[in-house]
Scaffold this motif. Sequence first.
Motif, PDB file in Angstrom:
ATOM      1  N   MET A   1      13.130 -46.034  47.908  1.00 34.12           N
ATOM      2  CA  MET A   1      13.026 -45.009  46.881  1.00 34.12           C
ATOM      3  C   MET A   1      11.656 -45.160  46.237  1.00 34.12           C
ATOM      4  O   MET A   1      11.267 -46.231  45.808  1.00 34.12           O
ATOM      5  N   SER A   2      10.916 -44.083  46.143  1.00 37.54           N
ATOM      6  CA  SER A   2       9.590 -44.156  45.541  1.00 37.54           C
ATOM      7  C   SER A   2       9.629 -43.660  44.099  1.00 37.54           C
ATOM      8  O   SER A   2      10.473 -42.863  43.722  1.00 37.54           O
ATOM      9  N   PRO A   9       5.166 -47.189  36.054  1.00 37.64           N
ATOM     10  CA  PRO A   9       6.142 -48.282  36.089  1.00 37.64           C
ATOM     11  C   PRO A   9       6.187 -49.004  34.739  1.00 37.64           C
ATOM     12  O   PRO A   9       5.184 -49.082  34.030  1.00 37.64           O
ATOM     13  N   GLN A  10       7.350 -49.503  34.407  1.00 34.30           N
ATOM     14  CA  GLN A  10       7.523 -50.264  33.174  1.00 34.30           C
ATOM     15  C   GLN A  10       7.106 -51.705  33.411  1.00 34.30           C
ATOM     16  O   GLN A  10       7.350 -52.262  34.484  1.00 34.30           O
ATOM     17  N   HIS A  11       6.508 -52.320  32.421  1.00 36.61           N
ATOM     18  CA  HIS A  11       6.090 -53.711  32.534  1.00 36.61           C
ATOM     19  C   HIS A  11       6.888 -54.629  31.607  1.00 36.61           C
ATOM     20  O   HIS A  11       6.699 -55.836  31.628  1.00 36.61           O
ATOM     21  N   LEU A  12       7.774 -54.045  30.821  1.00 37.45           N
ATOM     22  CA  LEU A  12       8.637 -54.833  29.947  1.00 37.45           C
ATOM     23  C   LEU A  12      10.039 -54.880  30.544  1.00 37.45           C
ATOM     24  O   LEU A  12      10.542 -53.866  31.039  1.00 37.45           O
ATOM     25  N   ASP A  26      19.951 -52.346  28.405  1.00 34.04           N
ATOM     26  CA  ASP A  26      19.106 -51.457  27.608  1.00 34.04           C
ATOM     27  C   ASP A  26      17.685 -51.610  28.119  1.00 34.04           C
ATOM     28  O   ASP A  26      17.140 -52.712  28.143  1.00 34.04           O
ATOM     29  N   GLY A  27      17.098 -50.502  28.520  1.00 38.27           N
ATOM     30  CA  GLY A  27      15.745 -50.537  29.048  1.00 38.27           C
ATOM     31  C   GLY A  27      14.782 -49.747  28.189  1.00 38.27           C
ATOM     32  O   GLY A  27      15.149 -49.220  27.135  1.00 38.27           O
ATOM     33  N   PRO A  28      13.556 -49.643  28.665  1.00 31.97           N
ATOM     34  CA  PRO A  28      12.532 -48.885  27.947  1.00 31.97           C
ATOM     35  C   PRO A  28      12.879 -47.392  27.867  1.00 31.97           C
ATOM     36  O   PRO A  28      13.655 -46.876  28.669  1.00 31.97           O
ATOM     37  N   ASP A  29      12.294 -46.726  26.917  1.00 32.56           N
ATOM     38  CA  ASP A  29      12.449 -45.277  26.737  1.00 32.56           C
ATOM     39  C   ASP A  29      13.890 -44.833  26.551  1.00 32.56           C
ATOM     40  O   ASP A  29      14.284 -43.747  26.964  1.00 32.56           O
TER      41      ASP A  29
END
Length: 57
Positions: A1-2, A9-12, A26-29
Amino acid sequence: MSEPESVPPQHLPGHASAENGLVVLDGPDGVAVTMSPDAAEETGRRLIEAARVAREG
């Protein structure tokens, strides 16, 4: 999957917790996913494998 080109991309890392017998990630955004313990455990294995493959290029 691209990854879609417009979404960087998230770095946290996300934060995982156990609540009422379920696992909440719970993730970013504002991304939040609730999984059964079995689904969370398998997702964790798959994430680790995908990270290994991504690092290898």
